[in-house]
Design an enzyme around this catalytic site. Structure first.
Site, short mmCIF file in Angstrom:
data_model
loop_
_atom_site.label_atom_id
_atom_site.label_comp_id
_atom_site.label_asym_id
_atom_site.label_seq_id
_atom_site.Cartn_x
_atom_site.Cartn_y
_atom_site.Cartn_z
N PHE A 184 19.87 90.90 42.12
CA PHE A 184 18.55 90.95 41.92
C PHE A 184 18.30 90.29 40.35
CE2 PHE A 184 14.83 92.96 40.11
CZ PHE A 184 13.74 92.64 41.15
N ASP A 205 23.24 88.20 33.38
CA ASP A 205 22.04 88.83 33.68
C ASP A 205 22.39 90.45 33.08
OD1 ASP A 205 19.98 90.54 34.24
OD2 ASP A 205 19.47 89.58 36.13
N LYS A 261 14.57 95.48 29.76
CA LYS A 261 14.61 96.80 29.76
C LYS A 261 14.65 97.88 28.52
CE LYS A 261 15.75 97.02 34.70
NZ LYS A 261 14.51 97.66 35.32
#
Length: 402
Positions: free
Chosen positions: A139, A223, A252
């Site tokens: 993802f 990532d 995040k």
């Protein structure tokens, strides 16, 4: 009358886009590792906004930095520099190890960071059509470019055709060795697949990926949106493997809940994007970068990276101890690292455990029916772990007979 005084679920359903189900709670306040809902009920937050609230809620360092910056300068556009922006770029180059040859592009989210990574990959021109490798069940975001990288067909299919050139391969070293050659522009991987259920890569995967990408002139893009900023007990998840990538996407936990994203490049990859080839009106604004400096500074000063490693081990021990309690037979393998933990389930009970935990005053997450994800704030301590033990045991007992 405020929204908390009326039937807020109906108003939410009537006016919010139908991209998610109506939430079960309205949260109105937080402090440390706890939040309170509109009815005054307290919850222990072991999700931290999906690995975002690194310092928990209302941390004084973040409150002070944001308050001071709001009173000084919030936004200036990318036509101007600001002190917190430059400071944060320097900090990220130091913490990531990108050093003097590193460069930083600021944006507003993880998806935007991966959009920048996609464009970076396209600029690493190869012979023939550009090939970008990503992993199945990965993802990377929901914008068109980041979704093209995402290895979940059910997310892509309603919006096809995707931007071309992305190939999704199995998460094995053998598949990687078979796929990489001189026609590949980039490989993008998560050190741990968070949204897939906190799935670890095979042992030695990142080291072999680094060898092969260097051999063939392929960009290695990591990532670190969910695994970065101390979450796994290292500043960045790939550092456990002792490798140096060509680019990192971050977001995040970097600003403790204030929206920010970044792409950090290393060495030769820093020369690929040129003037006018990418940009962001809000990216790198003084408010977000001041927040990120405060959060990263506090993580460093208080050794919260070390705390994530220590508390992660303790949390795993607590889950193991609960196997002998009522409902504990559902608990399977433990995955992940530090304070990003996936609890595999021996039967499809993810949503039931999530709901039972919420009723017990504990916020966790079920990314799928076979996994419970834990990602508490990096400040978590003895008291919170003890309460987790009690409340998670209560949730397991509630679903024992289901």
């Amino acid at each position: 009358m405020t929204i908390t005084d009326i039937a807020w679920p109906e108003r939410y359903s009537a006016h919010m886009m139908k991209t998610i189900a109506t939430p079960q709670r309205m949260l109105v306040r937080g402090e440390g590792c706890r939040v309170w809902d509109s009815e005054g009920r307290e919850y222990l937050d072991f999700l931290a906004g999906i690995a975002v609230n690194a310092l928990g809620h209302a941390h004084p360092a973040l409150v002070s930095a944001v308050s001071a910056q709001v009173a000084t300068l919030v936004h200036v556009s990318n036509y101007f520099a600001t002190p917190p922006q430059v400071e944060l770029a320097e900090r990220l180059c130091r913490l990531t190890g990108a050093g003097e040859g590193g460069r930083v592009f600021f944006c507003n989210s993880g998806a935007e960071a991966n959009e920048a990574a996609f464009k970076l990959a396209r600029l690493n021109r190869r012979a023939g059509p550009s090939r970008i490798l990503a992993l199945k069940n990965s993802f990377h975001g929901r914008t068109m470019g980041s979704m093209a990288l995402t290895g979940k067909p059910q997310m892509r299919e309603p919006f096809e055709p995707m931007p071309p050139g992305v190939e999704h391969i199995d998460s094995t070293i053998e598949a990687l060795e078979a796929a990489i050659d001189d026609t590949v522009s980039a490989l993008i991987v998560e050190p741990i697949k968070g949204e897939a259920g906190v799935i670890d890569l095979p042992a030695g995967y990142l080291a072999r990926a680094r060898q092969l990408t260097e051999q063939h002139g392929v960009l290695l893009i990591i990532d670190e949106i969910q695994t970065g900023v101390g979450r796994t007990g290292a500043w960045f998840g790939h550092q456990h493997e002792g490798i140096v990538p060509d680019a990192l996407s971050l977001a995040k936990g970097m600003a403790g809940g204030v929206p920010i994203g970044a792409l950090v490049t290393f060495g030769w990859a820093s020369d690929l994007l040129g003037r006018g080839q990418h940009g962001s009106t809000f990216g790198g604004n003084p408010l977000a970068t001041a927040a990120a400096n405060a959060v990263l500074g506090e993580i460093e000063a208080s050794d919260l990276v070390g705390n994530a490693a220590r508390r992660g081990d303790e949390l795993r021990g607590i889950v193991d101890d609960l196997r002998d309690e009522p409902g504990g037979d559902v608990l399977g393998e433990l995955r992940g690292r530090g304070l990003l933990i996936g609890i595999g389930l021996n039967r499809p009970a993810g949503h039931a455990i999530y709901e039972a935990a919420l009723e017990a005053g504990l916020i966790v997450n079920a990314p799928n029916e076979s996994t419970i994800r834990l990602a508490p704030p990096l400040i978590v301590g003895d008291a919170e772990l003890d309460e987790f033990r009690q409340r998670f045991a209560q949730a397991l007992a509630a679903v024992a007979d289901h």
